[in-house]
Structure formats: C-alpha cells, structure tokens
Design a protein around this motif. Structure first.
Motif, PDB file in Angstrom:
ATOM      1  N   SER A  18      46.887  89.026 -46.066  1.00  0.00           N
ATOM      2  CA  SER A  18      48.261  89.532 -46.089  1.00  0.00           C
ATOM      3  C   SER A  18      48.412  90.824 -45.302  1.00  0.00           C
ATOM      4  N   GLY A  70      49.075  92.277 -53.576  1.00  0.00           N
ATOM      5  CA  GLY A  70      49.920  91.183 -54.035  1.00  0.00           C
ATOM      6  C   GLY A  70      50.350  91.409 -55.463  1.00  0.00           C
ATOM      7  N   GLU A 113      52.299  89.394 -59.119  1.00  0.00           N
ATOM      8  CA  GLU A 113      52.801  88.214 -59.805  1.00  0.00           C
ATOM      9  C   GLU A 113      53.556  88.629 -61.065  1.00  0.00           C
ATOM     10  N   ILE A 154      47.904  80.263 -58.068  1.00  0.00           N
ATOM     11  CA  ILE A 154      48.899  81.327 -58.061  1.00  0.00           C
ATOM     12  C   ILE A 154      49.007  81.954 -56.674  1.00  0.00           C
ATOM     13  N   CYS A 155      47.859  82.172 -56.049  1.00  0.00           N
ATOM     14  CA  CYS A 155      47.823  82.702 -54.684  1.00  0.00           C
ATOM     15  C   CYS A 155      46.652  82.051 -53.971  1.00  0.00           C
ATOM     16  N   ASN A 173      44.297  86.279 -50.615  1.00  0.00           N
ATOM     17  CA  ASN A 173      45.566  87.008 -50.720  1.00  0.00           C
ATOM     18  C   ASN A 173      46.589  86.556 -49.681  1.00  0.00           C
ATOM     19  N   ARG A 194      48.898  83.681 -49.510  1.00  0.00           N
ATOM     20  CA  ARG A 194      50.260  83.236 -49.819  1.00  0.00           C
ATOM     21  C   ARG A 194      50.456  82.996 -51.312  1.00  0.00           C
ATOM     22  N   ASP A 195      51.594  83.495 -51.831  1.00  0.00           N
ATOM     23  CA  ASP A 195      51.930  83.359 -53.249  1.00  0.00           C
ATOM     24  C   ASP A 195      52.662  82.055 -53.536  1.00  0.00           C
ATOM     25  N   MET A 255      56.103  84.152 -58.543  1.00  0.00           N
ATOM     26  CA  MET A 255      56.495  85.255 -57.657  1.00  0.00           C
ATOM     27  C   MET A 255      57.349  86.304 -58.384  1.00  0.00           C
TER      28      MET A 255
END
Length: 232
Positions: A84, A120, A122, A167-168, A172, A174-175, A180
């Motif tokens: 990311s 990131g 969540e 979840i991701c 790291n 993409r979520d 999100m």
C-alpha cells in the motif's frame, strides 16, 4: 481479548517482523465539507513530506519501494499486487493529489505518507471472531473495495483473515468491502508492519504519531500493541 493473532507460518516467512497494532473506540467518523477541507490540507502536507522518500529518478529504485517489492516476492500474490505504501508514493511521484475518503482513512494515509510505512485499518465491529495474520489455505472469501464479485485468496498468500474470510489480501495490498472503515465506524483496528529491524523504529514512531493524530482529531486515545515473534 486479543484483537490480532499472528499465525506461526507468518513468522516462518518474516521472522524479524514486528506488527504495530492500534485499537480505538468511541470514534465519530462522519464526513462533512468542513472535515473534507481539513483532510485535504492534512493529505497535501503529508504528500509534500513524502517527497523525501523519492530520491531516485527511477521509481523502482527508491529504497522503500525496493524493500516492499522484495517482501512481496516471498509469498504467493495476485499479479500486480503491491504494498500500500508503494501505491501512495506512486501517486506522489506522478504529482497526483489525494482526495478525502473519510477522516480515519485520511489520517492513516497521511501517517503512511509521512513515515513511509504501509498502514491499514478495519472496522472492529465487522470482524467475525478473531482477526489473524497468516498464510492463506486458498479460497478464503474476499470482495475487494469497489468490486461486485468475489476474488478469493490464493493458496500461499499472506492475508489478514477472520472466521468469514479474508480481510486484507497480499499482506497490506487491498482491503475487503466487508470490514472497511466507513462513516459509521465506531471501533477500529489499525496496523503498521515492519519486516526487519531497520524499519522497526520508523514504524513504531508512525503508530505513536497516528494515535496522537487520532486523539487531536477525534478526542479519543487508542491502545498500542507491538507484536513480535516469541523468543524460543
């Protein structure tokens, strides 16, 4: 209750890693014109500070980009997946501006840019059971942000996951839409990884700065945990 559990197979790939975790409760993450204007300033300032990480004319030769590309060669990944922080620095290198998403996302993106680290987050209330970081068996359900169909995890991929699926993906990269951060998020978990000793001090400074920025903006302070492989 642990908010993040790290599987032993993750340490087999990244034995020197640390995972910095910040959990925050009591957020008011709604979007407004005033908040967007504030976040434009925060993101522009962070983008200017990120220029210090772009010392090489050829983008791929910059140190942070090289470090994370090397890390992404150590596990199975989807074609084109990048860290990311690389995606953020790419925008900076191209002179592209950042538009506000929601305050919490904007704040962690600003920290990511300023410190040159992936970050990131969540929504804790959307996570089913415990959140894990480990190696995918393959087929874990995952619907990326902005997509209308599932793109399940690959066998051997490093993922964050829970009882319902990924979840991701790709560490790291993409979520998932499912977990999100949104305007209605009240409780969040934010993560910054460091994969070796050289990155650890900067990553810890980043998670402390993120906690401070969240307190300044939202008026709530979170809890920081630094997770390392246990010594044998």
């Amino acid at each position: 209750m642990e908010n993040l559990k790290i599987d032993s197979n993750f340490w087999e790939i990244f034995p020197e890693a640390t995972v910095n975790v910040l959990t925050v409760d009591g957020l008011d993450n709604h979007v407004s014109q005033k908040r967007d204007e504030e976040m434009v300033h925060v993101l522009n300032t962070a983008s200017e500070k990120a220029q210090k990480y772009l010392t090489e004319e050829e983008f791929s030769k910059n140190e942070i980009v090289k470090i994370w590309r090397e890390a992404f060669t150590k596990f199975k990944k989807k074609k084109g997946a990048r860290a990311s922080i690389e995606a953020l620095l790419k925008r900076v290198s191209q002179g592209r501006s950042f538009q506000p998403i929601n305050p919490l996302v904007d704040l962690y993106n600003s920290i990511s840019l300023e410190f040159g680290v992936p970050c990131g987050g969540e929504d804790l209330d959307k996570i089913e059971g415990s959140m894990h970081l480990g190696i995918a068996k393959g087929g874990e359900a995952f619907r990326p942000l902005g997509e209308e169909k599932d793109e399940p995890a690959l066998s051997g991929e490093v993922i964050y996951y829970d009882e319902q699926g990924a979840i991701c993906r790709c560490l790291n990269w993409r979520d998932a839409q499912r977990t999100m951060l949104t305007e209605t998020t009240k409780r969040a978990i934010l993560v910054i990884e460091a994969l070796d000793e050289a990155q650890q001090a900067r990553a810890f400074s980043a998670i402390e700065a993120l906690n401070k920025r969240i307190f300044e903006y939202f008026g709530v302070s979170g809890n920081i945990e630094v997770i390392k492989q246990e010594e044998k």
